[in-house]
Motif scaffolding. Structure first.
Motif, mmCIF file in Angstrom:
data_model
loop_
_atom_site.group_PDB
_atom_site.id
_atom_site.type_symbol
_atom_site.label_atom_id
_atom_site.label_comp_id
_atom_site.label_asym_id
_atom_site.label_seq_id
_atom_site.Cartn_x
_atom_site.Cartn_y
_atom_site.Cartn_z
ATOM 1 N N UNK A 122 77.236 62.599 81.879
ATOM 2 C CA UNK A 122 77.135 64.033 81.624
ATOM 3 C C UNK A 122 76.640 64.800 82.842
ATOM 4 N N UNK A 123 75.920 64.123 83.726
ATOM 5 C CA UNK A 123 75.410 64.748 84.945
ATOM 6 C C UNK A 123 76.366 64.576 86.126
ATOM 7 N N UNK A 124 77.532 63.968 85.880
ATOM 8 C CA UNK A 124 78.542 63.773 86.924
ATOM 9 C C UNK A 124 78.038 62.916 88.083
ATOM 10 N N UNK A 125 77.294 61.873 87.772
ATOM 11 C CA UNK A 125 76.853 60.987 88.838
ATOM 12 C C UNK A 125 78.046 60.240 89.429
ATOM 13 N N UNK A 126 77.891 59.809 90.658
ATOM 14 C CA UNK A 126 78.989 59.180 91.393
ATOM 15 C C UNK A 126 79.511 57.958 90.634
ATOM 16 N N UNK A 127 80.832 57.889 90.500
ATOM 17 C CA UNK A 127 81.457 56.802 89.751
ATOM 18 C C UNK A 127 81.160 55.443 90.358
ATOM 19 N N UNK A 128 81.039 55.372 91.666
ATOM 20 C CA UNK A 128 80.763 54.087 92.310
ATOM 21 C C UNK A 128 79.433 53.518 91.838
ATOM 22 N N UNK A 129 78.457 54.380 91.606
ATOM 23 C CA UNK A 129 77.149 53.923 91.135
ATOM 24 C C UNK A 129 77.269 53.347 89.728
ATOM 25 N N UNK A 130 77.964 54.058 88.848
ATOM 26 C CA UNK A 130 78.112 53.574 87.473
ATOM 27 C C UNK A 130 78.933 52.292 87.424
ATOM 28 N N UNK A 131 79.986 52.217 88.224
ATOM 29 C CA UNK A 131 80.799 50.994 88.252
ATOM 30 C C UNK A 131 79.972 49.809 88.747
ATOM 31 N N UNK A 132 79.193 50.037 89.787
ATOM 32 C CA UNK A 132 78.353 48.961 90.333
ATOM 33 C C UNK A 132 77.346 48.481 89.290
ATOM 34 N N UNK A 133 76.704 49.435 88.602
ATOM 35 C CA UNK A 133 75.691 49.066 87.619
ATOM 36 C C UNK A 133 76.313 48.438 86.372
ATOM 37 N N UNK A 134 77.564 48.756 86.070
ATOM 38 C CA UNK A 134 78.252 48.045 84.990
ATOM 39 C C UNK A 134 78.350 46.548 85.315
ATOM 40 N N UNK A 135 78.522 46.267 86.598
ATOM 41 C CA UNK A 135 78.642 44.873 87.028
ATOM 42 C C UNK A 135 77.279 44.231 87.273
ATOM 43 N N UNK A 136 76.301 45.066 87.675
ATOM 44 C CA UNK A 136 74.973 44.550 88.053
ATOM 45 C C UNK A 136 73.890 45.311 87.291
ATOM 46 N N UNK A 157 70.256 45.573 88.393
ATOM 47 C CA UNK A 157 69.850 46.439 89.503
ATOM 48 C C UNK A 157 69.603 47.880 89.075
ATOM 49 N N UNK A 158 69.683 48.160 87.798
ATOM 50 C CA UNK A 158 69.410 49.524 87.330
ATOM 51 C C UNK A 158 67.943 49.894 87.538
ATOM 52 N N UNK A 159 67.056 48.991 87.155
ATOM 53 C CA UNK A 159 65.625 49.293 87.290
ATOM 54 C C UNK A 159 64.880 48.016 87.643
ATOM 55 N N UNK A 160 64.198 48.032 88.777
ATOM 56 C CA UNK A 160 63.429 46.876 89.227
ATOM 57 C C UNK A 160 62.184 47.340 89.962
ATOM 58 N N UNK A 161 61.091 46.678 89.701
ATOM 59 C CA UNK A 161 59.859 46.888 90.464
ATOM 60 C C UNK A 161 59.268 45.508 90.727
ATOM 61 N N UNK A 162 59.020 45.206 91.985
ATOM 62 C CA UNK A 162 58.483 43.894 92.322
ATOM 63 C C UNK A 162 57.692 43.922 93.618
ATOM 64 N N UNK A 163 57.209 42.767 93.986
ATOM 65 C CA UNK A 163 56.418 42.635 95.213
ATOM 66 C C UNK A 163 56.920 41.437 95.996
ATOM 67 N N UNK A 164 57.118 41.620 97.288
ATOM 68 C CA UNK A 164 57.511 40.530 98.175
ATOM 69 C C UNK A 164 56.482 40.437 99.301
ATOM 70 N N UNK A 165 56.687 39.501 100.201
ATOM 71 C CA UNK A 165 55.776 39.361 101.340
ATOM 72 C C UNK A 165 55.819 40.595 102.228
ATOM 73 N N UNK A 166 56.905 41.367 102.118
ATOM 74 C CA UNK A 166 57.046 42.577 102.939
ATOM 75 C C UNK A 166 56.531 43.819 102.223
ATOM 76 N N UNK A 167 56.057 43.638 100.982
ATOM 77 C CA UNK A 167 55.508 44.782 100.253
ATOM 78 C C UNK A 167 56.256 45.058 98.960
#
Length: 532
Positions: free
Chosen positions: A197-211, A214-224
């Motif tokens: 409804x907000x007309x977000x880029x189709x590439x983003x929605x297509x990518x998130x359909x597959x992944x 990767x929609x929402x992640x919060x984590x910690x690595x050695x780099x922060x």
């Protein structure tokens, strides 16, 4: 745990019930029993956007504050010395000016004329130590300092769990027992509906359909810290669309400014390059114009899953954007029709059978009749005057909703188009000499009829696009999962469903019946989850 859509409906229902009045005009739930709502969820999942949607849908005002920006002085008001007398003795007493937050509520009511609304306080569990006791008092009694929140204003608060923010202060049981707590989690399926409804880029929605991970992640690595949020995807989408408009290349260096996860940045950027290749290879414009070649269908049939899903996303997104614009144009024309009717009625009242109006407002067939002739200004003045009033009324209404924080982007576009059309009509009337009020209205009606004709032509074009989309999917994939995805998207999207309901779509009806979508909706949704 709720998703953001479920939380929205719960809050919306609570606000409606809090504002429900009895026959005496008193709130059915006393203000003291109207518990503040506490929306607890990870950052960037759409808590603020939901509050804007609720205010817009209920037609009430919204005042929004982030409590991390407030000190004790700005929240409570500044102290001053008041001189008072008790039992004949004079005393200096400390009092406080009105809280900036409470004052903002009164300002919105004054400027917009809307008396009821939502006071939304974000990051409420991150207030400074000095402000914490005052927040407890506020949540218990809806009071900052000496000043209370006006009746008719519902308090909704939001905050992040401690694992996302080191500044979080956990509320004690006394405070929690005075709030309605809603815990919210990120949900891609719900966000995708919002994103379309907000007309977000189709590439983003297509990518998130597959992944989806990767929609929402919060984590910690050695780099922060690493994180990906819904807010990050939405902001990235806006920038990508502007990059494409300017012919600029979308690269990793841009994506990593919004997605703080190196792996996701690399994979999305690689997918975006692939998406651009698919777009060029399949010539989406040709498919939707009925000009696709047999090679395109054959290529789609032989494509792997990711490529087919990306192609479907591009096609569906393009058609749904056109349908959305068509439905917005219909809303705009409906708004104009109200004005056209008012102008026609004004002309009918102003003009007699021969354009002469008597002092008593009745028709007179003789210009030199015994009752005399009403003094006339320039022909068309009555219509011009009403047109100016209509423009001013529309503008004030839009400004009031804007000040109240309850004007949606879609409604803003509609109001601006209506005002723009009326302004164009006013300019046209000033440029043309018209013999009477009826002629002025006819001139404006001609302009309106041109808009209607253009809309009908556009509706026909969009209807053909939808047909060609179904035809291509049927030819390339038959009654497979791709057709299932297309039918579902047409069903759940409000604009698409409305368009098909109003203008029909034989392809949709045929495939809908074949797949018995209405009778097997639960099973189909499970299948779609498996496909995506």
């Amino acid at each position: 745990m709720l998703n953001i859509k479920q939380a929205k409906e719960y809050i919306k229902d609570s606000v409606k019930l809090y504002l429900k009045k009895d026959e005496d005009g008193e709130y059915r739930i006393p203000v003291v029993r109207q518990r503040p709502i506490f929306l607890l969820g990870a950052p960037g999942i759409g808590k603020t956007a939901v509050m804007e949607q609720i205010a817009q849908e209920l037609g009430i005002a919204l005042v929004s504050y982030s409590m991390t920006h407030h000190t004790r002085q700005s929240a409570l008001g500044l102290p001053f010395i008041a001189h008072k007398e008790y039992d004949g003795q004079s005393y200096d007493v400390s009092e406080y000016t009105m809280s900036e937050i409470i004052a903002s509520v009164y300002d919105v009511m004054k400027e917009s004329g809307i008396r009821e609304g939502i006071l939304f306080l974000d990051e409420i569990n991150c207030v400074s130590e000095t402000l914490a006791p005052s927040m407890l008092q506020f949540l218990q009694y809806k009071v900052f300092g000496r000043h209370s929140v006006p009746d008719g204003w519902v308090i909704v608060t939001a905050g992040n769990p401690p694992e996302y923010n080191k500044s979080v202060r956990e509320f004690d049981v006394v405070t929690l027992d005075r709030m309605k707590i809603l815990e919210v989690e990120a949900d891609y399926g719900v966000w995708k509906e919002y994103a379309r409804n907000r007309n977000l880029h189709t590439a983003i929605l297509n990518y998130l359909d597959l992944k989806k991970e990767d929609f929402y992640q919060v984590g910690t690595t050695v780099r922060g810290k690493t994180y990906i949020t819904a807010r990050g995807w939405e902001d990235l989408s806006e920038m990508m669309l502007l990059y494409e408009e300017e012919g600029m290349k979308v690269e990793e260096s841009l994506v990593e400014q919004y997605l703080r996860n190196p792996r996701a940045v690399r994979e999305f950027t690689a997918y975006y390059d692939l998406y651009q290749k698919y777009k060029k290879d399949y010539r989406v414009e040709d498919i939707l114009a009925g000009k696709s070649t047999a090679d395109a269908g054959e290529k789609a049939r032989k494509a792997d899953f990711d490529e087919r899903l990306s192609l479907m996303g591009m096609l569906i997104d393009r058609v749904q954007r056109d349908i959305r614009e068509n439905m917005e144009k219909l809303d705009y024309l409906s708004g104009l029709l109200v004005h056209m009717k008012a102008l026609r009625n004004a002309a009918a009242q102003e003009n007699g059978a021969d354009g002469v109006v008597r002092d008593d407002g009745k028709q007179d067939g003789n210009a030199a009749g015994a009752h005399g002739q009403k003094e006339q200004g320039r022909p068309g003045d009555a219509v011009r005057a009403l047109l100016e009033k209509q423009i001013e009324g529309r503008r004030k209404g839009m400004e009031a909703l804007q000040k109240a924080g309850s004007l949606s982007d879609r409604e803003r576009r509609k109001q601006r188009k209506v005002i723009g059309f009326l302004q164009d009509c006013g300019r046209e009337l000033r440029l043309h000499d018209v013999p009477d009020e009826d002629a002025a209205v006819r001139l404006l009606k001609t302009r309106y009829d041109e808009e209607v004709t253009a809309y009908r032509q556009e509706t026909e074009r969009v209807g053909k696009e939808l047909h060609y989309l179904f035809a291509f999917v049927e030819d390339a994939f038959g009654a497979g999962n791709e057709m299932l995805i297309l039918l579902t998207e047409c069903t759940v999207n409000q604009d698409s469903a409305k368009f098909i309901s109003m203008y029909g779509c034989e392809d949709y009806r045929k495939h809908h019946a074949e797949m018995m979508v209405s009778e097997r909706s639960d099973l189909l949704m499970q299948q779609i989850d498996l496909v995506l």
